[in-house]
Design a protein around this motif. Sequence first.
Motif, mmCIF file in Angstrom:
data_model
loop_
_atom_site.group_PDB
_atom_site.id
_atom_site.type_symbol
_atom_site.label_atom_id
_atom_site.label_comp_id
_atom_site.label_asym_id
_atom_site.label_seq_id
_atom_site.Cartn_x
_atom_site.Cartn_y
_atom_site.Cartn_z
ATOM 1 N N MET A 200 0.833 -1.204 0.000
ATOM 2 C CA MET A 200 0.000 0.000 0.000
ATOM 3 C C MET A 200 0.871 1.260 0.000
ATOM 4 S SD MET A 200 -3.109 -1.097 0.030
ATOM 5 C CE MET A 200 -4.100 0.303 0.567
ATOM 6 N N PRO A 201 0.410 2.320 -0.685
ATOM 7 C CA PRO A 201 1.171 3.571 -0.658
ATOM 8 C C PRO A 201 1.150 4.206 0.731
ATOM 9 C CG PRO A 201 -0.931 3.893 -1.775
ATOM 10 C CD PRO A 201 -0.810 2.420 -1.497
ATOM 11 N N THR A 202 2.217 4.926 1.069
ATOM 12 C CA THR A 202 2.303 5.533 2.403
ATOM 13 C C THR A 202 1.459 6.800 2.515
ATOM 14 O OG1 THR A 202 4.321 6.601 1.663
ATOM 15 C CG2 THR A 202 4.576 4.622 2.985
ATOM 16 N N PHE A 203 1.068 7.370 1.387
ATOM 17 C CA PHE A 203 0.168 8.532 1.414
ATOM 18 C C PHE A 203 -0.397 8.715 0.018
ATOM 19 C CE2 PHE A 203 4.483 10.095 0.663
ATOM 20 C CZ PHE A 203 4.335 10.888 -0.454
ATOM 21 N N GLU A 204 -1.318 9.653 -0.124
ATOM 22 C CA GLU A 204 -1.927 9.915 -1.434
ATOM 23 C C GLU A 204 -1.609 11.337 -1.873
ATOM 24 O OE1 GLU A 204 -6.064 9.065 -0.914
ATOM 25 O OE2 GLU A 204 -5.642 6.937 -0.527
ATOM 26 N N LEU A 205 -1.333 11.480 -3.150
ATOM 27 C CA LEU A 205 -1.020 12.783 -3.715
ATOM 28 C C LEU A 205 -1.507 12.743 -5.161
ATOM 29 C CD1 LEU A 205 0.519 15.298 -2.637
ATOM 30 C CD2 LEU A 205 2.613 14.292 -3.536
ATOM 31 N N ASP A 206 -2.239 13.776 -5.583
ATOM 32 C CA ASP A 206 -2.744 13.791 -6.955
ATOM 33 C C ASP A 206 -1.583 13.750 -7.949
ATOM 34 O OD1 ASP A 206 -5.271 13.935 -6.001
ATOM 35 O OD2 ASP A 206 -5.455 16.117 -6.216
ATOM 36 N N GLU A 207 -1.877 13.220 -9.137
ATOM 37 C CA GLU A 207 -0.869 13.029 -10.175
ATOM 38 C C GLU A 207 -0.104 14.321 -10.511
ATOM 39 O OE1 GLU A 207 1.493 11.010 -12.604
ATOM 40 O OE2 GLU A 207 0.019 10.102 -11.266
ATOM 41 N N ASP A 208 -0.810 15.459 -10.514
ATOM 42 C CA ASP A 208 -0.153 16.706 -10.915
ATOM 43 C C ASP A 208 0.239 17.573 -9.711
ATOM 44 O OD1 ASP A 208 -2.697 17.268 -10.117
ATOM 45 O OD2 ASP A 208 -3.080 18.778 -11.671
ATOM 46 N N SER A 209 0.219 16.979 -8.500
ATOM 47 C CA SER A 209 0.508 17.769 -7.297
ATOM 48 C C SER A 209 1.792 17.318 -6.620
ATOM 49 C CB SER A 209 -0.636 17.633 -6.287
ATOM 50 O OG SER A 209 -1.821 18.137 -6.836
#
Lengths: 331, 210
Positions: A200-209
């Motif tokens: 699982m990813p450690t956090f979420e961030l939008d593709e362009d952010s």
Amino acid sequence: MKKLLNDPNQAAAELIDGLVDYYNGSVTKVGPGAIALTEIASDKVALLVGGGTGHEPIYHGLIGPGMADGAACGDIFAAPPPNVILDATRAVNKGQGVLFLYGNYAGDVMNFKIAAQLAAAEGIRVETVLIWDDVASAPPSDKEGRRGIAGLIPIVKLAGAAADKAKDLGELVSLVTLARDNTRSVGVALSPGSIPATGMPTFELDEDSIGIGMGIHGEQGVGVEKMMTAGALADKLVDLILADDLPIGSGDEVLVLINSLGSTTMMECLIVLKRVKAILTEKDIKIYDVLLGPLVTCQEMAGLSISFTKLDDTLKSLWDTPCSSLGYTKL
Amino acid sequence: MSDRTLSPNEVKEMILSICDKIIASEAELSEADRKLGDGDHGLGMQRGFTAAKAQIEALDPKSVGEVFSTTGMALMASMGGASGAVMGMLYQSGGTALNDCEALDAPALSKFLDAARDGVCNLGGAKPGDKTMVDALAGAQEAGQASVGRSLSEAFTAVAAGATDGMEKTKAMIATMGRAKTLGEKSIGHPDPGALSVSIMFNTMNEYVN
């Protein structure tokens, strides 16, 4: 995510064994998660570092001559337990006491605190210096609220040199405190790393952010912004460091570290370095030495951090001594 | 029921039921931690309670305190991280207060909770309202104190409700400790994962007793 593992839940234990294999005899495993230099001078003030694994080469890859004497390793992204820290403490203690040097994270602080009490009960003198170089994690008035990030690399190198020359634990504490207080960092996250055991990813961030000032585990920083050029990002990050409470200006000399958080390439780090150098030259700030590469990482996290350590004559003489370790070697 | 107490062996069975429950809650706890931390809380708890289970299964307990303390030491040594230190300290300090206790009754439960709360707060510096496991622990401890004169099964029901209530309250709080604190107002709406664990632990104790 293609990742080379055996049993994902054994990743920490296996990487520690691999690290000991890398050192090929000069480092010994002294307990589960606890490793130390095989030979430590008999009258030396000892330097112990530690923290969660998964951020290689730190902290355990910073053991070596002129660097740390030992390390206490936790599981992936988790602080080492008190008994592991105590095993490492006993192994590095040569009767002159032990300095605990680690990043300011709640889990590390609590476990090292319990370990320090257990060590004291055995008659081992322990002092602690916390690393809190991340300017984006709390205001300058709240240093104890700041996280430790890549600035730990120059701090551990300076501390390693200091431990070789310090006559006692008190002198080591003051030299390392000076190194810590002269170091500032700030990072940027482009995309998350993953937890080896779950994928699982450690956090979420939008593709362009991108996350300006985001921590190495994805802790929130000063703000999420749209993707920008390397030069614009370097301007922003250097501004954040120079706006902090450590005056760095005309005539000053600094160590510069451009740290990749994992998958950001050396090409990108070099492009950022070029802009950092131009900014500093314009301000008449001299670069004394440069460190660059994936030194404090979070798996395949993309992003980087910039660290400055302002050097006085004391710190310069500590910086100039040779050292070697998996993470950092200076000839 | 009013004079019921738990023997050291019954406390052992109760702890083993907590181990199974926490191990089975890995996904839920990790998901809660992804909202506020780095998403590894469930894995750490699973590792800790797997180690505790092995040690408790092998234990022939002489006192109630020994079961709790052994659990605490196993958690602390196997988990690491902030949660290992505080979860371990909860059981270890609470257990130390019951070293001579051979029958767990409502006053002893309250004594356990008082010592557990003190131990955790002294180590980590958190207070109720900081959006940590202390909120659930404090809820349990206050309910335990208010239930000293009641039966053990009533006391456990109240303690479980207090822990749940404390955990629920963390949803509306802004995190001020640990990794979640940098989320600021974004932490509102999500329960603290440590408080969720504490709530699961005390509710499992209540299910065992009742």
